[in-house]
Scaffold this active site. Structure first.
Site, PDB file in Angstrom:
ATOM      1  N   ARG A 156      49.576  66.636  24.886  1.00  0.00           N
ATOM      2  CA  ARG A 156      48.771  66.796  25.948  1.00  0.00           C
ATOM      3  C   ARG A 156      47.690  67.992  25.591  1.00  0.00           C
ATOM      4  NH1 ARG A 156      51.420  65.353  30.997  1.00  0.00           N
ATOM      5  NH2 ARG A 156      49.841  66.302  32.399  1.00  0.00           N
ATOM      6  N   TYR A 214      43.589  67.126  25.426  1.00  0.00           N
ATOM      7  CA  TYR A 214      43.085  67.336  26.757  1.00  0.00           C
ATOM      8  C   TYR A 214      43.068  68.752  27.089  1.00  0.00           C
ATOM      9  CZ  TYR A 214      42.196  66.064  31.603  1.00  0.00           C
ATOM     10  OH  TYR A 214      41.252  65.891  32.857  1.00  0.00           O
ATOM     11  N   GLU A 239      43.686  71.756  25.837  1.00  0.00           N
ATOM     12  CA  GLU A 239      42.903  72.718  24.911  1.00  0.00           C
ATOM     13  C   GLU A 239      41.411  72.305  24.881  1.00  0.00           C
ATOM     14  OE1 GLU A 239      43.683  75.395  24.047  1.00  0.00           O
ATOM     15  OE2 GLU A 239      46.149  75.425  24.086  1.00  0.00           O
ATOM     16  N   GLY A 240      41.101  70.862  24.799  1.00  0.00           N
ATOM     17  CA  GLY A 240      40.014  70.509  24.810  1.00  0.00           C
ATOM     18  C   GLY A 240      39.036  70.935  26.060  1.00  0.00           C
ATOM     19  N   ARG A 292      48.415  56.866  35.789  1.00  0.00           N
ATOM     20  CA  ARG A 292      48.597  58.253  36.403  1.00  0.00           C
ATOM     21  C   ARG A 292      49.603  57.872  37.509  1.00  0.00           C
ATOM     22  NH1 ARG A 292      42.777  61.051  36.934  1.00  0.00           N
ATOM     23  NH2 ARG A 292      42.224  58.810  36.685  1.00  0.00           N
ATOM     24  N   VAL A 293      50.323  58.563  38.252  1.00  0.00           N
ATOM     25  CA  VAL A 293      51.514  58.500  39.124  1.00  0.00           C
ATOM     26  C   VAL A 293      51.279  57.639  40.260  1.00  0.00           C
ATOM     27  CG1 VAL A 293      51.508  60.715  40.318  1.00  0.00           C
ATOM     28  CG2 VAL A 293      53.729  59.358  39.973  1.00  0.00           C
ATOM     29  N   ASN A 333      50.277  54.080  39.219  1.00  0.00           N
ATOM     30  CA  ASN A 333      51.491  53.355  39.098  1.00  0.00           C
ATOM     31  C   ASN A 333      52.401  52.854  40.143  1.00  0.00           C
ATOM     32  OD1 ASN A 333      50.736  53.449  36.308  1.00  0.00           O
ATOM     33  ND2 ASN A 333      52.388  54.819  35.824  1.00  0.00           N
TER      34      ASN A 333
HETATM   35  P1  NAD Z   1      38.091  58.366  34.501  1.00  0.00           P
HETATM   36  O1  NAD Z   1      38.756  58.339  33.346  1.00  0.00           O
HETATM   37  O2  NAD Z   1      38.033  57.161  35.569  1.00  0.00           O
HETATM   38  O3  NAD Z   1      36.603  58.612  34.314  1.00  0.00           O
HETATM   39  C1  NAD Z   1      35.994  59.311  33.135  1.00  0.00           C
HETATM   40  C2  NAD Z   1      34.636  58.619  32.603  1.00  0.00           C
HETATM   41  O4  NAD Z   1      34.257  59.077  31.645  1.00  0.00           O
HETATM   42  C3  NAD Z   1      34.785  57.121  32.449  1.00  0.00           C
HETATM   43  O5  NAD Z   1      33.971  56.422  32.971  1.00  0.00           O
HETATM   44  C4  NAD Z   1      34.829  56.932  30.853  1.00  0.00           C
HETATM   45  O6  NAD Z   1      34.294  55.620  30.511  1.00  0.00           O
HETATM   46  C5  NAD Z   1      34.036  58.155  30.509  1.00  0.00           C
HETATM   47  N1  NAD Z   1      33.823  58.642  29.306  1.00  0.00           N
HETATM   48  C6  NAD Z   1      34.917  58.828  28.514  1.00  0.00           C
HETATM   49  N2  NAD Z   1      34.727  59.400  27.234  1.00  0.00           N
HETATM   50  C7  NAD Z   1      33.367  59.543  27.215  1.00  0.00           C
HETATM   51  C8  NAD Z   1      32.379  59.808  26.386  1.00  0.00           C
HETATM   52  N3  NAD Z   1      32.564  60.229  25.157  1.00  0.00           N
HETATM   53  N4  NAD Z   1      30.818  59.562  26.434  1.00  0.00           N
HETATM   54  C9  NAD Z   1      30.620  58.953  27.753  1.00  0.00           C
HETATM   55  N5  NAD Z   1      31.516  58.805  28.800  1.00  0.00           N
HETATM   56  C10 NAD Z   1      32.886  58.825  28.580  1.00  0.00           C
HETATM   57  O7  NAD Z   1      38.759  59.957  34.879  1.00  0.00           O
HETATM   58  P2  NAD Z   1      38.272  60.590  36.212  1.00  0.00           P
HETATM   59  O8  NAD Z   1      39.585  60.872  36.984  1.00  0.00           O
HETATM   60  O9  NAD Z   1      37.028  60.202  37.094  1.00  0.00           O
HETATM   61  O10 NAD Z   1      37.816  62.243  35.675  1.00  0.00           O
HETATM   62  C11 NAD Z   1      36.485  62.620  35.789  1.00  0.00           C
HETATM   63  C12 NAD Z   1      36.429  63.899  35.145  1.00  0.00           C
HETATM   64  O11 NAD Z   1      37.341  64.812  36.217  1.00  0.00           O
HETATM   65  C13 NAD Z   1      37.100  64.024  33.856  1.00  0.00           C
HETATM   66  O12 NAD Z   1      36.359  65.051  33.196  1.00  0.00           O
HETATM   67  C14 NAD Z   1      38.526  64.582  34.190  1.00  0.00           C
HETATM   68  O13 NAD Z   1      39.059  65.300  32.949  1.00  0.00           O
HETATM   69  C15 NAD Z   1      38.393  65.361  35.268  1.00  0.00           C
HETATM   70  N6  NAD Z   1      39.626  65.602  36.028  1.00  0.00           N
HETATM   71  C16 NAD Z   1      40.068  64.486  36.752  1.00  0.00           C
HETATM   72  C17 NAD Z   1      41.360  64.827  37.485  1.00  0.00           C
HETATM   73  C18 NAD Z   1      41.662  63.508  38.255  1.00  0.00           C
HETATM   74  O14 NAD Z   1      42.930  63.799  38.967  1.00  0.00           O
HETATM   75  N7  NAD Z   1      41.256  62.406  38.242  1.00  0.00           N
HETATM   76  C19 NAD Z   1      41.924  65.775  37.468  1.00  0.00           C
HETATM   77  C20 NAD Z   1      41.446  66.762  36.844  1.00  0.00           C
HETATM   78  C21 NAD Z   1      40.232  66.781  35.959  1.00  0.00           C
HETATM   79  N1  UDP Z   2      54.811  60.081  36.353  1.00  0.00           N
HETATM   80  C1  UDP Z   2      55.928  59.381  36.853  1.00  0.00           C
HETATM   81  N2  UDP Z   2      55.768  57.967  36.762  1.00  0.00           N
HETATM   82  C2  UDP Z   2      54.668  57.547  36.416  1.00  0.00           C
HETATM   83  C3  UDP Z   2      53.523  58.037  36.100  1.00  0.00           C
HETATM   84  C4  UDP Z   2      53.649  59.649  36.083  1.00  0.00           C
HETATM   85  O1  UDP Z   2      57.129  60.033  37.346  1.00  0.00           O
HETATM   86  O2  UDP Z   2      54.811  56.165  36.415  1.00  0.00           O
HETATM   87  C5  UDP Z   2      54.858  61.606  36.703  1.00  0.00           C
HETATM   88  C6  UDP Z   2      54.519  62.604  35.499  1.00  0.00           C
HETATM   89  O3  UDP Z   2      55.526  62.541  34.474  1.00  0.00           O
HETATM   90  C7  UDP Z   2      54.126  63.600  36.213  1.00  0.00           C
HETATM   91  C8  UDP Z   2      53.351  63.274  37.337  1.00  0.00           C
HETATM   92  O4  UDP Z   2      54.244  62.041  37.697  1.00  0.00           O
HETATM   93  O5  UDP Z   2      55.290  64.522  36.059  1.00  0.00           O
HETATM   94  C9  UDP Z   2      52.085  63.240  37.324  1.00  0.00           C
HETATM   95  O6  UDP Z   2      51.604  62.563  36.229  1.00  0.00           O
HETATM   96  P1  UDP Z   2      49.855  61.998  35.951  1.00  0.00           P
HETATM   97  O7  UDP Z   2      50.068  61.207  34.954  1.00  0.00           O
HETATM   98  O8  UDP Z   2      49.586  61.407  37.388  1.00  0.00           O
HETATM   99  O9  UDP Z   2      49.288  63.425  36.171  1.00  0.00           O
HETATM  100  P2  UDP Z   2      49.479  64.695  35.439  1.00  0.00           P
HETATM  101  O10 UDP Z   2      50.870  64.602  34.569  1.00  0.00           O
HETATM  102  O11 UDP Z   2      48.492  64.963  34.398  1.00  0.00           O
HETATM  103  O12 UDP Z   2      49.554  65.641  36.437  1.00  0.00           O
END
Ligand code: NAD
Ligand code: UDP
Length: 310
Positions: free
Chosen positions: A140, A143, A145-146, A184-185, A188
């Site tokens: 992980r 992501y 550390e990034g 994601r959960v 899924n």
């Molecule tokens: P997503 O994957 O649906 O959207 C990410 C978008 O970025 C996509 O459209 C993808 O094509 C684009 N992208 C990826 N790499 C790229 C690159 N190198 N150059 C240009 N475009 C690029 O994800 P999301 O759920 O919409 O998340 C959006 C942001 O929110 C992300 O930065 C993510 O880390 C952050 N975030 C989301 C969640 C969540 O639960 N959804 C939680 C924490 C943080």
């Molecule tokens: N998870 C699960 N079944 C799935 C997908 C995810 O049990 O089909 C679990 C996963 O192991 C984690 C939680 O659901 O404990 C949330 O996972 P998700 O990938 O949505 O987000 P993150 O782990 O990044 O919070």
């Protein structure tokens, strides 16, 4: 205002763009379409206030805007682990390019960081002053550390160059437009229940997450961008559920016949996660308004219209 949204064709980005366009702004959507799709922003194609730029944010870009929402980065473990080196590049080089653009333009920039900066947390619920517990060499880390480096970059550009930054730590967010294969959960479980195949619970399902509906999250992001606080600020819904509870709720809402199936827990999967949103409440007057079952209903309806059900 003219506003750039990187990652604008993705799940959260496209909902954010809907809000910005409806408010009358000019919006530039930048995306490389890795996990984003044109159909998410299709309703704005052809609108004179909307521009779509196919571009990879790991390469520098020159555009003229007043504000930047920097969201570009895959968010699902399945997608960010598919090409981990690319994920790091997107977080580090991509954030340097976005911050460099903000510096040149003297534009305000909001970085979408994540609750993953807390890793597998020892503090519960997570407050912004907790420094986290992240494995630097795990699957992980590309992501987690990034995003930690991205936050460091934002604050160093702020201190060294006076860049006007905002940093939001987003907790698990769900809603319409999630990809069927997102991994994601919530997506899924909903897709599995709709297809009548077993819901895959990783581990024993006792790990917890707190799920925020996307419209609540977008409201918080816009408020933070237009506030005078830099962050980092948690945004999420404090309602905490075990993964087994989530599976049972979705099972009951979609398909009580669907079975549950247990699979191995992925490495470094955080055991417990819940946002402390005291800061967001007091600084932004923000808190989520959509309870889990209501948000799930909207999400299920959206998937029902897209997923091929057996
Ligand atoms: P997503 O994957 O649906 O959207 C990410 C978008 O970025 C996509 O459209 C993808 O094509 C684009 N992208 C990826 N790499 C790229 C690159 N190198 N150059 C240009 N475009 C690029 O994800 P999301 O759920 O919409 O998340 C959006 C942001 O929110 C992300 O930065 C993510 O880390 C952050 N975030 C989301 C969640 C969540 O639960 N959804 C939680 C924490 C943080
Ligand atoms: N998870 C699960 N079944 C799935 C997908 C995810 O049990 O089909 C679990 C996963 O192991 C984690 C939680 O659901 O404990 C949330 O996972 P998700 O990938 O949505 O987000 P993150 O782990 O990044 O919070």
């Amino acid at each position: 205002m003219r506003i750039l949204v990187t990652g604008g064709a993705g799940f959260i980005g496209s909902h954010l763009i809907d809000r910005l366009m409806t408010a009358g702004h000019e919006v530039l959507c930048l995306d490389n379409f890795y996990t984003g799709h044109k159909r998410n922003i299709q309703q704005w194609l052809g609108n004179p206030n909307f521009e779509l730029i196919r571009h990879d944010i790991t390469e520098p870009i020159r555009v003229e805007v007043d504000q930047i929402y920097h969201l570009a980065c895959p968010a699902s473990p399945v997608h960010y682990q598919y090409n981990p080196i690319k994920t790091i590049k997107t977080n580090v080089l991509g954030t340097i390019n976005a911050l460099g653009l903000a510096k040149r333009l003297k534009a305000r920039i909001l970085l979408a960081s994540t609750s993953e900066v807390y890793g597998d947390p020892d503090v519960h619920p997570q407050t912004e002053n907790y420094w986290g517990n992240v494995n630097t060499i795990g699957i992980r880390s590309c992501y987690d550390e990034g995003k930690r480096v991205a936050e460091t970059l934002a604050f160093d550009y702020h201190r060294q160059n006076g860049v006007d930054i905002r940093v939001v730590r987003i907790f698990n967010t769900y809603g319409s437009r999630m990809l069927e294969n997102d991994g994601r959960v919530v997506s899924n479980f909903v897709v599995q229940a709709l297809k009548g195949i077993p819901l895959t619970i990783y581990g024993d399902g006792s790990q917890t997450r707190s799920f925020c509906y996307v419209s609540d999250l977008v409201e918080g992001i816009i408020r933070l961008m237009n506030s005078d606080r830099l962050g980092p600020m948690n945004l999420g819904n404090p309602g905490e559920y075990t993964i087994l509870e989530l599976a049972q709720i979705i099972q009951e809402m979609v398909n009580p016949e669907a079975k549950l199936k247990y699979e191995p827990l992925p490495q470094d999967d955080p055991k417990q996660r819940q946002p402390d949103i005291t800061l967001a409440k007091s600084w932004l007057g923000w808190e989520p308004t959509i309870p889990l079952r209501e948000g799930l209903k909207l999400t299920i309806d959206d998937f029902r219209s897209r997923v091929k059900v057996n």
